[in-house]
Design an enzyme around this catalytic site. Structure first.
Site, short mmCIF file in Angstrom:
data_model
loop_
_atom_site.label_atom_id
_atom_site.label_comp_id
_atom_site.label_asym_id
_atom_site.label_seq_id
_atom_site.Cartn_x
_atom_site.Cartn_y
_atom_site.Cartn_z
N ASP A 9 -26.65 21.41 13.97
CA ASP A 9 -25.49 20.85 13.29
C ASP A 9 -25.07 19.61 14.10
O ASP A 9 -25.47 19.44 15.25
CB ASP A 9 -24.37 21.89 13.24
CG ASP A 9 -23.10 21.36 12.61
OD1 ASP A 9 -23.20 20.74 11.53
OD2 ASP A 9 -22.03 21.55 13.19
N ASP A 11 -21.39 17.65 13.85
CA ASP A 11 -19.99 17.70 14.27
C ASP A 11 -19.64 19.04 14.90
O ASP A 11 -19.89 20.09 14.31
CB ASP A 11 -19.06 17.47 13.08
CG ASP A 11 -19.32 16.14 12.39
OD1 ASP A 11 -19.05 15.11 13.00
OD2 ASP A 11 -19.80 16.16 11.24
N ASP A 171 -21.97 25.61 15.06
CA ASP A 171 -20.68 26.04 15.60
C ASP A 171 -19.81 26.77 14.59
O ASP A 171 -18.71 27.20 14.93
CB ASP A 171 -19.90 24.83 16.12
CG ASP A 171 -19.46 23.90 15.00
OD1 ASP A 171 -20.31 23.46 14.21
OD2 ASP A 171 -18.25 23.63 14.90
#
Length: 221
Positions: A9, A11, A171
């Site tokens: 990922d 961000d 995240d």
């Protein structure tokens, strides 16, 4: 390392981008005569792209706009963000060094993000990270995006990689759900943008620092 293809990922995983997202978002809110939001509030809203961020911010500051006005504000916000995407955004500690170590070990790496492709590549290039990745699937790459597992499946198909060879590193619940649906284990970083808390999602592994990844990845089945 049994799984040699690493999907990341962007961000909240590779880069701390919330400050630039907040700045672009607040410029739109100011133009509308609305109250701006602090960084903590914006960070809790990050996920699923700028359009969803704008929708959440509008609900928090007075309610939605008529569709035509919303589309215009969203377009202006995206343009503003693209021009300022790396003003404040920086890689998390240890990201560049760890990516280099993983690449030196022969890992294939790609980015799977809900952010559109253009600003995603710009961030990676401006921050000196683009060279580590052979592919990038953004939120506008396919007809679906995370948490739909089709986002990951389509990226793996483009790379010629089987799910058994790959792992998702992110995240949030979007990363976890997409990976599970695609048959991949997931490593979640605890410092990212996950309002519910990464540990509460029960991923296959948790990392408090990006530098922990090589050892964690070696232990994955």
């Amino acid at each position: 390392m049994k799984r040699n293809c690493l999907l990341f990922d962007l961000d909240g995983t590779l880069v701390h981008s919330a400050p630039d997202l907040a700045a672009s978002l607040n410029r739109r809110l100011e133009a509308l005569g609305r109250t701006t939001l602090d960084l903590e509030a914006v960070t809790a809203m990050v996920g699923n792209g700028f359009q969803k961020l704008l929708e959440r911010a509008l609900l928090a500051t007075g309610g939605p706009l008529p569709q035509a006005e919303f589309e215009a504000v969203n377009a202006a916000g995206l343009a503003d963000y693209f021009e300022n995407a790396t003003t404040l955004t920086r890689p998390y500690p240890g990201v560049a060094e760890t990516l280099k170590a993983l690449k030196d070990q022969g890992c294939r790496m790609a980015v799977c993000t809900n952010k559109p492709v253009a600003p995603s590549w710009r961030i990676l290039e401006d921050l000196g990270l683009a060279g580590f990745f052979e592919a990038l699937a953004g939120g506008d790459s396919y007809t679906v995006r995370k948490p739909d597992p089709g986002h990951i499946k389509a990226l793996l198909e483009e790379m010629g990689v089987a799910p058994r060879e790959a792992v998702m590193i992110g995240d949030s619940s979007n990363d976890l759900l997409a990976a599970r649906g695609a048959g991949l284990p997931t490593v979640l970083l605890t410092y990212g943008y996950c309002p519910e808390g990464a540990a509460n999602l029960r991923p296959d592994a948790l990392a408090e620092s990006f530098t922990e990844l090589p050892e964690i990845l070696r232990r994955l089945p």
